[in-house]
Design an enzyme around this catalytic site. Sequence first.
Site, PDB file in Angstrom:
ATOM      1  N   ASP A  51      -5.298  19.550 -40.363  1.00 22.17           N
ATOM      2  CA  ASP A  51      -4.761  18.787 -41.502  1.00 22.17           C
ATOM      3  C   ASP A  51      -4.788  19.592 -42.801  1.00 22.17           C
ATOM      4  OD1 ASP A  51      -4.555  16.403 -39.856  1.00 22.17           O
ATOM      5  OD2 ASP A  51      -6.733  16.254 -40.053  1.00 22.17           O
TER       6      ASP A  51
ATOM      7  N   HIS B 176       2.772  17.033 -38.319  1.00 16.43           N
ATOM      8  CA  HIS B 176       3.170  17.836 -39.474  1.00 16.43           C
ATOM      9  C   HIS B 176       3.998  16.959 -40.399  1.00 16.43           C
ATOM     10  CE1 HIS B 176       1.644  21.520 -37.797  1.00 16.43           C
ATOM     11  NE2 HIS B 176       2.414  21.432 -36.744  1.00 16.43           N
TER      12      HIS B 176
END
Length: 433
Positions: A13, A41
Amino acid sequence: MANVVVVGAQWGDEGKGKVVDIYTEHADDVVRYQGGNNAGHTLVVGEEKVVLHLIPSGILHEGKRCIIGNGVVLDPEVFIQEITRLKDKGRLKDDRALLVSESIHIIMPYHKRIDIAREAKSGEKKIGTTGRGIGPTYEDKIGRRGIRLMDLLDRDVFARKLKENLEEKNVILEKLLGDKPFTFEEIYEQYCGYADILRNYVADTSLILYNDSKAGKKLLFEGAQGTLLDVDHGTYPFVTSSSTCAGGACTGTGVSPRDIHEIIGISKAYVTRVGSGPFPTELLDADGEKLRQVGHEFGATTGRPRRCGWFDAMVVRYAVRVNGLTGVALTKLDVLNDFETIKVCTGYTFEGKPLADLPANLAVFEKCEPVYEELPGWMSDISGARTFEELPEKAKSYVKRLEQLIGCPIVLVSIGPRRDQTIIISNPFQDKV
């Protein structure tokens, strides 16, 4: 010519999607090499927000070839859903702009059911799986029981392998996990239908990448998750099931290590983690909640709130070492805009003694105490800066101090979610990092 690998330098992340999106402008091929749809994403293109879980971020750029390598595990249903959404948005006009390795392993319904059932029975020992069947699929791959895409395309081979797998998987589901079994029919016809669609995208991607690299084309390898989630080098067992480090770019695509030229690690200006596992700089106070809210720290795949903490130089320094990073892209610096004082972890102590590196022993890692250095915050909005010189002095000092602590040049600084809110100090495709 430069072929570049992008890896997460923390626990995932980190903002890889945005950085890959920026670097894609300079690449010919964009390649996923590990993981599955357990990673999301998030990209912001103009006013449009796009979340991808399987298809490489480069798909939003015209004229780029996107490749999903053999190291990825593929959920056909999710893959087809992403293709449909992209086409509905006017993207992916040419099917051959997206290629999938014929050797990729397929996530089956029993993988997902086993994943969820195991986690439910784990109690306090939960790993924090997304329940997408990633781990069980990799288990079958290593155990040589897996069903590859090439198998799925041959109805007879697929039928034989599916029957063999169901004999074992149904015993596991019923006898060990107390869940319901699958019938052959409910899976076979559904997945044969998927095969008819997937056939348009199948290729010998290793050979294509070899020929493209030999012809001087630029390759960009897009990692998922992060270094500390690597199955070998992460905080085991609180890791993912694949090789998230730079070496996975070779094993997960069939590209030679000699054809990798730059390796860029992505790191937030602070650190986050999803799920269980050690996290020495975790903040359980108002500062942690502030990071979570300002940084919108909720998983793109699961929606789970992320654990937040101060920047951990020990973690990123480790990522520099095991990946051979040639540069670091620092993201979300703007999230720290309103902190009067910012802490940075410069090292750990265990039972009062300093540690030279991250401990492999989980019991030790969980008891590590962070050693902090305090730096002054800049208390201003930096999202309008377009060069490093335009940043406030205290923001520049913060970046330079992190660079010193991790022992690797910072080549990019992200100061907002949009593409134009990015300061590129050095471009791995154009400059020697």
